[in-house]
Design a protein around this motif. Sequence first.
Motif, PDB file in Angstrom:
ATOM      1  N   ALA A  73       0.816  -1.215   0.000  1.00 49.09           N
ATOM      2  CA  ALA A  73       0.000   0.000   0.000  1.00 49.09           C
ATOM      3  C   ALA A  73       0.851   1.267   0.000  1.00 49.09           C
ATOM      4  N   LEU A  74       2.092   1.155   0.445  1.00 53.35           N
ATOM      5  CA  LEU A  74       2.951   2.342   0.468  1.00 53.35           C
ATOM      6  C   LEU A  74       3.557   2.541  -0.912  1.00 53.35           C
ATOM      7  N   ASP A  75       3.633   3.739  -1.355  1.00 57.27           N
ATOM      8  CA  ASP A  75       4.262   4.003  -2.633  1.00 57.27           C
ATOM      9  C   ASP A  75       5.765   4.175  -2.381  1.00 57.27           C
ATOM     10  N   ALA A  76       6.392   3.089  -1.963  1.00 58.38           N
ATOM     11  CA  ALA A  76       7.801   3.180  -1.583  1.00 58.38           C
ATOM     12  C   ALA A  76       8.474   1.876  -1.977  1.00 58.38           C
ATOM     13  N   THR A  77       9.766   1.892  -1.979  1.00 59.68           N
ATOM     14  CA  THR A  77      10.478   0.650  -2.290  1.00 59.68           C
ATOM     15  C   THR A  77      11.403   0.294  -1.128  1.00 59.68           C
ATOM     16  N   GLN A  78      11.847  -0.943  -1.159  1.00 57.36           N
ATOM     17  CA  GLN A  78      12.625  -1.492  -0.056  1.00 57.36           C
ATOM     18  C   GLN A  78      13.973  -0.777   0.105  1.00 57.36           C
ATOM     19  N   ARG A  79      14.289  -0.427   1.329  1.00 62.92           N
ATOM     20  CA  ARG A  79      15.637   0.093   1.607  1.00 62.92           C
ATOM     21  C   ARG A  79      16.532  -1.096   1.893  1.00 62.92           C
ATOM     22  N   LEU A  80      17.783  -0.955   1.488  1.00 61.45           N
ATOM     23  CA  LEU A  80      18.701  -2.072   1.651  1.00 61.45           C
ATOM     24  C   LEU A  80      19.768  -1.716   2.687  1.00 61.45           C
ATOM     25  N   ARG A  81      20.288  -2.729   3.362  1.00 61.09           N
ATOM     26  CA  ARG A  81      21.351  -2.471   4.331  1.00 61.09           C
ATOM     27  C   ARG A  81      22.667  -3.038   3.806  1.00 61.09           C
ATOM     28  N   ALA A  82      23.765  -2.475   4.289  1.00 62.98           N
ATOM     29  CA  ALA A  82      25.085  -2.950   3.880  1.00 62.98           C
ATOM     30  C   ALA A  82      25.314  -4.338   4.469  1.00 62.98           C
ATOM     31  N   ASP A  83      26.111  -5.125   3.752  1.00 61.61           N
ATOM     32  CA  ASP A  83      26.366  -6.513   4.182  1.00 61.61           C
ATOM     33  C   ASP A  83      27.441  -6.528   5.264  1.00 61.61           C
ATOM     34  N   VAL A  84      27.046  -6.173   6.470  1.00 60.33           N
ATOM     35  CA  VAL A  84      28.001  -6.102   7.574  1.00 60.33           C
ATOM     36  C   VAL A  84      27.434  -6.889   8.756  1.00 60.33           C
ATOM     37  N   VAL A  85      28.285  -7.636   9.414  1.00 61.67           N
ATOM     38  CA  VAL A  85      27.851  -8.351  10.614  1.00 61.67           C
ATOM     39  C   VAL A  85      27.809  -7.348  11.762  1.00 61.67           C
ATOM     40  N   THR A  86      26.617  -7.114  12.284  1.00 62.63           N
ATOM     41  CA  THR A  86      26.457  -6.121  13.343  1.00 62.63           C
ATOM     42  C   THR A  86      26.066  -6.779  14.664  1.00 62.63           C
ATOM     43  N   GLU A  87      25.803  -8.081  14.616  1.00 67.53           N
ATOM     44  CA  GLU A  87      25.288  -8.762  15.801  1.00 67.53           C
ATOM     45  C   GLU A  87      26.371  -9.548  16.523  1.00 67.53           C
ATOM     46  N   THR A  88      26.276  -9.577  17.827  1.00 68.65           N
ATOM     47  CA  THR A  88      27.185 -10.404  18.614  1.00 68.65           C
ATOM     48  C   THR A  88      26.363 -11.519  19.268  1.00 68.65           C
ATOM     49  N   ASN A  89      27.062 -12.445  19.860  1.00 67.29           N
ATOM     50  CA  ASN A  89      26.396 -13.581  20.478  1.00 67.29           C
ATOM     51  C   ASN A  89      25.540 -13.150  21.676  1.00 67.29           C
ATOM     52  N   LYS A  90      24.217 -13.377  21.565  1.00 65.71           N
ATOM     53  CA  LYS A  90      23.312 -13.034  22.671  1.00 65.71           C
ATOM     54  C   LYS A  90      22.546 -14.276  23.098  1.00 65.71           C
ATOM     55  N   ARG A  91      23.170 -15.417  22.934  1.00 63.69           N
ATOM     56  CA  ARG A  91      22.455 -16.659  23.153  1.00 63.69           C
ATOM     57  C   ARG A  91      21.849 -16.757  24.556  1.00 63.69           C
ATOM     58  N   GLU A  92      22.638 -16.379  25.543  1.00 60.87           N
ATOM     59  CA  GLU A  92      22.167 -16.538  26.921  1.00 60.87           C
ATOM     60  C   GLU A  92      20.872 -15.757  27.147  1.00 60.87           C
ATOM     61  N   ALA A  93      20.891 -14.484  26.716  1.00 59.41           N
ATOM     62  CA  ALA A  93      19.710 -13.642  26.903  1.00 59.41           C
ATOM     63  C   ALA A  93      18.537 -14.176  26.094  1.00 59.41           C
ATOM     64  N   LEU A  94      18.803 -14.597  24.857  1.00 57.71           N
ATOM     65  CA  LEU A  94      17.710 -15.015  23.981  1.00 57.71           C
ATOM     66  C   LEU A  94      17.133 -16.374  24.386  1.00 57.71           C
ATOM     67  N   GLN A  95      17.905 -17.147  25.141  1.00 59.08           N
ATOM     68  CA  GLN A  95      17.370 -18.445  25.577  1.00 59.08           C
ATOM     69  C   GLN A  95      16.815 -18.392  26.999  1.00 59.08           C
ATOM     70  N   ALA A  96      16.910 -17.190  27.611  1.00 58.03           N
ATOM     71  CA  ALA A  96      16.502 -17.078  29.018  1.00 58.03           C
ATOM     72  C   ALA A  96      15.045 -17.485  29.228  1.00 58.03           C
ATOM     73  N   ASN A  97      14.173 -17.164  28.262  1.00 60.00           N
ATOM     74  CA  ASN A  97      12.769 -17.530  28.482  1.00 60.00           C
ATOM     75  C   ASN A  97      12.309 -18.694  27.597  1.00 60.00           C
ATOM     76  N   ALA A  98      13.265 -19.439  27.056  1.00 62.08           N
ATOM     77  CA  ALA A  98      12.878 -20.631  26.290  1.00 62.08           C
ATOM     78  C   ALA A  98      12.473 -21.717  27.271  1.00 62.08           C
ATOM     79  N   PRO A  99      11.417 -22.480  26.966  1.00 60.38           N
ATOM     80  CA  PRO A  99      10.959 -23.527  27.889  1.00 60.38           C
ATOM     81  C   PRO A  99      12.041 -24.567  28.176  1.00 60.38           C
ATOM     82  N   ALA A 100      12.835 -24.931  27.177  1.00 61.92           N
ATOM     83  CA  ALA A 100      13.862 -25.944  27.413  1.00 61.92           C
ATOM     84  C   ALA A 100      15.034 -25.747  26.468  1.00 61.92           C
ATOM     85  N   THR A 101      16.250 -25.820  27.003  1.00 60.78           N
ATOM     86  CA  THR A 101      17.455 -25.773  26.175  1.00 60.78           C
ATOM     87  C   THR A 101      18.446 -26.782  26.744  1.00 60.78           C
TER      88      THR A 101
END
Lengths: 95, 478
Positions: free
Chosen positions: A55-83
């Motif tokens: 519906a927007l008269d716009a096109t997709q913006r693209l991001r540069a191919d750069v790794v910006t994320e670091t390991n956040k496994r502990e936080a992201l698994q904190a509320n998982a039912p089982a790991t």
Amino acid sequence: MSLDIDAVKNIAHLARIDVSEKDLETYTKDLSNILDMVDQMNAVDVTGVEPLSNALDATQRLRADVVTETNKREALQANAPATEDGVFLVPRVIE
Amino acid sequence: MYSNWETVIGLEIHAQLSTNSKLFSGSSIAYGAEPNTQANEVDLALPGTLPVLNKEVMNLAARLGIALNATINKRSVFERKNYFYPDLPKGYQTSQLELPIVEHGELFISVNGEEKRIGVTRAHLEEDAGKSIHGAAEGCTGIDLNRAGTPLLEIVSEPELSSAAEAVAYMKKLHSLVQYIGICDGNMQEGSFRCDANVSVRPKGQEELGTRAEIKNINSFRFVEKAINYEIERQIDLIEDGGEVVQETRLYDAEKNETRSMRSKEEANDYRYFPCPDLLPVVIDDSFIDAVRGDMPELPDAKKARFVSDFGLSDEDAAQLTNSRPMADYFEAVVADGVEAKMAANWCNGELSAWLNKEEKDVAESPVSAAMLAGMCKRIADNTISNKIAKEVFEGMWNGEGDADAVIDAKGLKQITDTGAIEAMIDEIIANNAGQVEQYRAGKEKVFGFFVGQVMKATQGKANPAQVNQILKQKLAG
């Protein structure tokens, strides 16, 4: 009525939605109404009109191919039912 | 009995794109990391997250489009392919259906010396799923989402391949091409290049296609050939016995060399595609495509033609060298170092390839660098060693005994070119073999080989063959 009860059951199953037997008829009617409306729209002559995929008269913006994320496994698994050993555990999926 | 049938094959190949980060997030796609250490909120599909498309994938997809002489759609749209599986956190795979980035391409394959054009229907961008680890814990499946969101290009051929051999030729050509243009590392062990095959059979002369079965995830060239051949025979046997082929997905079991049904439920194929509301249409312009075109490396067929015209190589030599870009680069490095092209080609296609095959190594892992091979070839050219002795030198270099000069010195392989020394040796041999000398002089020219053998034996193969021949002829003539 453009949908029957079996079709609605199948759609519910595909979407993994548990619909109780008593609600099935209502859903069948409501969904059919929506499809009937789509049929009405389908009858409109749209010759020469560009299909609209957003519906927007716009096109997709693209991001540069750069790794910006670091390991956040502990936080992201904190509320998982089982790991275990870093993997998420889910009920066994039979191949 | 199979001769009354013809086979129709189409291949779907998934090539993992060589980016740093994922298709829609800034997580790394490096292989082999600890589970779930490269999966962020977007990859886990946590509520409220939104995808942002990686610009590099457009560049890489456009490169393939150019290499396949295809249409690159300036406007492409992402859609959702809906299905439930625990390693697909969003409940849908973001893919392209109606407007893929690449359409209407072509690839030329060569089987038994005949060239054939295979149409490439389309190539579309999509994301990979995570990995399920069955039996991770009692009654559980483990999920590692490092791979979730890794960018893939699914390359779909027209159903124009008519044998397992053609399918393998197509797959190999594409495998070489994606590495040439630097869009995929082609590592099949790590799953960077995977193949699904759609196979059907029909009686010869029939227009209408038979019902097809899809064989999933065949991950080596050898298995593609075996799986397809098995499937062709299975379908023909089935039909000739009065049965019908069912449209289904089958798995290839390499150990038993058979395909078997995946018992997939019928509704599993109802993916309910619709345009992804989280992603706007992607629009690229001519200047983007021109920039990619300007950046294209030389393609395999062009490189082969250049090797023939610039270096005077035979078609076979050029084809073998340009099969893989690393080998072609290696060869050019040897030539750039001042080695005559034909000699460089012989060593690359001969001894080097043989050792690589034997030890299952890639060119990049060769213990003999291009500079080392060039150094050795120069010692052949300046008559320090003969071609035969060079094989021994090559082996020494391969086994880490240093460069050519070091191996030649250490093993005392230097060719004897001192005419006086060779003459003395030949005089002695002639004196000790009066019988053979007489035979030779009586016209039995075959005996000449015996004398060459004796000289080589006395010098452990180090005498210069051309000199030996010349001096022997003189002396034997008497």
